[in-house]
Design a protein around this motif. Structure first.
Motif, PDB file in Angstrom:
ATOM      1  N   THR A 143     -47.132  52.340 -79.786  1.00  0.00           N
ATOM      2  CA  THR A 143     -47.355  52.884 -81.048  1.00  0.00           C
ATOM      3  C   THR A 143     -48.803  52.260 -81.497  1.00  0.00           C
ATOM      4  O   THR A 143     -49.125  51.072 -81.294  1.00  0.00           O
ATOM      5  N   LEU A 144     -49.492  52.852 -82.556  1.00  0.00           N
ATOM      6  CA  LEU A 144     -50.593  52.295 -83.023  1.00  0.00           C
ATOM      7  C   LEU A 144     -50.537  51.822 -84.083  1.00  0.00           C
ATOM      8  O   LEU A 144     -51.301  51.239 -85.101  1.00  0.00           O
ATOM      9  N   GLY A 145     -49.099  51.878 -84.757  1.00  0.00           N
ATOM     10  CA  GLY A 145     -48.904  51.499 -86.009  1.00  0.00           C
ATOM     11  C   GLY A 145     -49.380  52.162 -87.304  1.00  0.00           C
ATOM     12  O   GLY A 145     -49.938  53.253 -87.189  1.00  0.00           O
ATOM     13  N   PRO A 146     -49.099  51.742 -88.819  1.00  0.00           N
ATOM     14  CA  PRO A 146     -49.073  52.488 -89.939  1.00  0.00           C
ATOM     15  C   PRO A 146     -50.497  52.902 -89.979  1.00  0.00           C
ATOM     16  O   PRO A 146     -50.677  53.668 -91.009  1.00  0.00           O
ATOM     17  N   GLY A 147     -51.500  52.316 -89.635  1.00  0.00           N
ATOM     18  CA  GLY A 147     -53.009  52.539 -89.788  1.00  0.00           C
ATOM     19  C   GLY A 147     -53.536  53.918 -89.566  1.00  0.00           C
ATOM     20  O   GLY A 147     -54.482  54.399 -90.119  1.00  0.00           O
ATOM     21  N   VAL A 148     -52.630  54.581 -88.830  1.00  0.00           N
ATOM     22  CA  VAL A 148     -52.931  56.146 -88.381  1.00  0.00           C
ATOM     23  C   VAL A 148     -52.714  56.891 -89.599  1.00  0.00           C
ATOM     24  O   VAL A 148     -53.310  57.989 -89.571  1.00  0.00           O
ATOM     25  N   GLU A 149     -52.321  56.225 -90.665  1.00  0.00           N
ATOM     26  CA  GLU A 149     -52.037  57.140 -91.900  1.00  0.00           C
ATOM     27  C   GLU A 149     -53.734  57.377 -92.271  1.00  0.00           C
ATOM     28  O   GLU A 149     -54.048  58.516 -92.813  1.00  0.00           O
ATOM     29  N   LEU A 151     -56.227  58.526 -90.731  1.00  0.00           N
ATOM     30  CA  LEU A 151     -56.593  59.621 -89.829  1.00  0.00           C
ATOM     31  C   LEU A 151     -55.731  60.903 -90.283  1.00  0.00           C
ATOM     32  O   LEU A 151     -56.444  61.897 -90.587  1.00  0.00           O
ATOM     33  N   ARG A 152     -54.450  60.845 -90.731  1.00  0.00           N
ATOM     34  CA  ARG A 152     -53.647  61.885 -91.260  1.00  0.00           C
ATOM     35  C   ARG A 152     -54.284  62.228 -92.561  1.00  0.00           C
ATOM     36  O   ARG A 152     -54.319  63.451 -92.860  1.00  0.00           O
ATOM     37  N   ASP A 158     -50.499  66.421 -88.346  1.00  0.00           N
ATOM     38  CA  ASP A 158     -49.276  65.487 -87.942  1.00  0.00           C
ATOM     39  C   ASP A 158     -49.376  64.653 -86.868  1.00  0.00           C
ATOM     40  O   ASP A 158     -48.757  63.695 -86.569  1.00  0.00           O
ATOM     41  N   TYR A 159     -50.251  65.241 -86.006  1.00  0.00           N
ATOM     42  CA  TYR A 159     -50.487  64.668 -84.496  1.00  0.00           C
ATOM     43  C   TYR A 159     -52.098  64.380 -84.228  1.00  0.00           C
ATOM     44  O   TYR A 159     -52.725  65.399 -84.831  1.00  0.00           O
ATOM     45  N   ALA A 160     -52.570  63.525 -83.769  1.00  0.00           N
ATOM     46  CA  ALA A 160     -53.857  63.617 -83.348  1.00  0.00           C
ATOM     47  C   ALA A 160     -54.081  63.644 -81.713  1.00  0.00           C
ATOM     48  O   ALA A 160     -53.234  62.786 -80.863  1.00  0.00           O
ATOM     49  N   LEU A 161     -54.930  64.447 -81.182  1.00  0.00           N
ATOM     50  CA  LEU A 161     -55.036  64.420 -79.624  1.00  0.00           C
ATOM     51  C   LEU A 161     -56.327  63.740 -79.378  1.00  0.00           C
ATOM     52  O   LEU A 161     -57.677  64.373 -79.807  1.00  0.00           O
ATOM     53  N   LEU A 205     -51.674  61.522 -77.644  1.00  0.00           N
ATOM     54  CA  LEU A 205     -51.097  62.478 -78.507  1.00  0.00           C
ATOM     55  C   LEU A 205     -50.287  61.366 -79.446  1.00  0.00           C
ATOM     56  O   LEU A 205     -49.479  60.971 -78.982  1.00  0.00           O
ATOM     57  N   VAL A 206     -51.072  61.027 -80.359  1.00  0.00           N
ATOM     58  CA  VAL A 206     -50.534  60.107 -81.545  1.00  0.00           C
ATOM     59  C   VAL A 206     -49.763  61.030 -82.705  1.00  0.00           C
ATOM     60  O   VAL A 206     -50.422  61.700 -83.323  1.00  0.00           O
ATOM     61  N   ASP A 207     -48.721  60.606 -82.991  1.00  0.00           N
ATOM     62  CA  ASP A 207     -47.703  61.044 -84.164  1.00  0.00           C
ATOM     63  C   ASP A 207     -48.385  60.430 -85.379  1.00  0.00           C
ATOM     64  O   ASP A 207     -48.382  59.159 -85.747  1.00  0.00           O
ATOM     65  N   LEU A 208     -49.272  60.976 -86.529  1.00  0.00           N
ATOM     66  CA  LEU A 208     -49.969  60.350 -87.471  1.00  0.00           C
ATOM     67  C   LEU A 208     -48.921  59.765 -88.553  1.00  0.00           C
ATOM     68  O   LEU A 208     -49.482  59.473 -89.291  1.00  0.00           O
ATOM     69  N   ARG A 209     -47.606  60.321 -88.483  1.00  0.00           N
ATOM     70  CA  ARG A 209     -46.751  59.933 -89.178  1.00  0.00           C
ATOM     71  C   ARG A 209     -46.232  58.585 -89.064  1.00  0.00           C
ATOM     72  O   ARG A 209     -45.520  57.962 -90.147  1.00  0.00           O
ATOM     73  N   THR A 210     -46.081  58.375 -87.750  1.00  0.00           N
ATOM     74  CA  THR A 210     -45.465  56.773 -87.580  1.00  0.00           C
ATOM     75  C   THR A 210     -46.121  56.073 -86.495  1.00  0.00           C
ATOM     76  O   THR A 210     -45.974  54.851 -86.389  1.00  0.00           O
TER      77      THR A 210
END
Length: 245
Positions: A143-149, A151-152, A158-161, A205-210
């Motif tokens: 996981t990349l952790g909550p910091g991906v918020e 980018l969201r 919802d996802y970043a490629l 592929l990263v889930d930007l919610r989680t």
């Protein structure tokens, strides 16, 4: 594209050197699973983050010289081919997201990009057979952790490629040197190949919610051509064939 990001992702070449030298093609396709062990599927929209792509020409002496015009062409053709693949898979897309050229590494977005690079490198290294973290099994559990918020919020996706590609092509001089190497090897009853071009790609592929890394692939080919639309489409098919659409 910031020079620091280009330099850092020369790690993709280092990863490629660990692959079996005799392999003409290699991929390390992995999909995360749910608690029941079922592969996760994309549930939502995807944004294609500006791909980090650089194309070079291999000189007769083996040096790799960057070719700006090739790289610029690849940076146009590759995202277009990815968009077509997502559309054909019925996946909702957000507009492609270009990273600022002056993106500061210490900014929140810069930290997400750097963290993804570090995590992708770790996945490539530690989920290979015989080389993985003692605290993890070989499941895709990163996981990349909550910091991906960050980018969201910037993309609404919802996802970043994320994709990183280094592609090299043998010059005429290098091709001639390879032929001489083959002839010399044959004369001595052996086999000599000094190598030519190589295509290496890393994708997440990263889930930007989680923050969860839902899918990962490390691809290495001795063929492929990103300099035109047809070649880019083939590379996308190879590199993203396991994307959980």
């Amino acid at each position: 594209m910031a020079p620091t990001r280009r330099i850092r992702w020369h790690l993709a070449w280092a990863l490629a050197l660990w692959l079996p030298l005799q392999a003409l093609a290699y991929d390390q396709n992995r999909v995360a699973t749910d608690d029941a062990g079922r592969p996760l599927r994309i549930q939502g929209s995807v944004v294609v983050v500006e791909p980090d792509i650089e194309l070079t020409e291999v000189t007769a002496g083996g040096l790799q010289e960057p070719r700006r015009e090739w790289s610029e062409a690849a940076r146009r053709h590759f995202p277009a081919a990815v968009a077509r693949l997502l559309d054909e898979g019925g996946t909702a897309r957000r507009p492609d997201f270009d990273l600022p050229d002056d993106l500061a590494p210490e900014s929140r977005l810069g930290q997400v990009v750097r963290l993804n690079e570090a995590v992708a490198t770790s996945i490539a290294v530690y989920t290979r057979s015989g080389s993985y973290l003692a605290t993890k099994d070989r499941r895709l559990d990163w996981t990349l952790g909550p910091g991906v918020e960050t980018l969201r919020e910037a993309t609404g996706a919802d996802y970043a490629l994320f994709t990183y590609i280094r592609d090299s092509y043998a010059s005429s001089g290098r091709k001639a040197m390879r032929v001489l190497g083959f002839l010399a090897g044959a004369a001595m009853g052996g086999y000599v190949d000094i190598g030519g071009g190589q295509q290496v790609g890393v994708a997440t592929l990263v889930d930007l919610r989680t923050g969860q890394v839902v899918w990962f692939n490390l691809m290495s080919n001795q063929s492929g051509d990103l300099r035109d639309a047809e070649g880019a489409a083939q590379t996308v098919d190879d590199m993203l064939s396991g994307l959980p659409l």
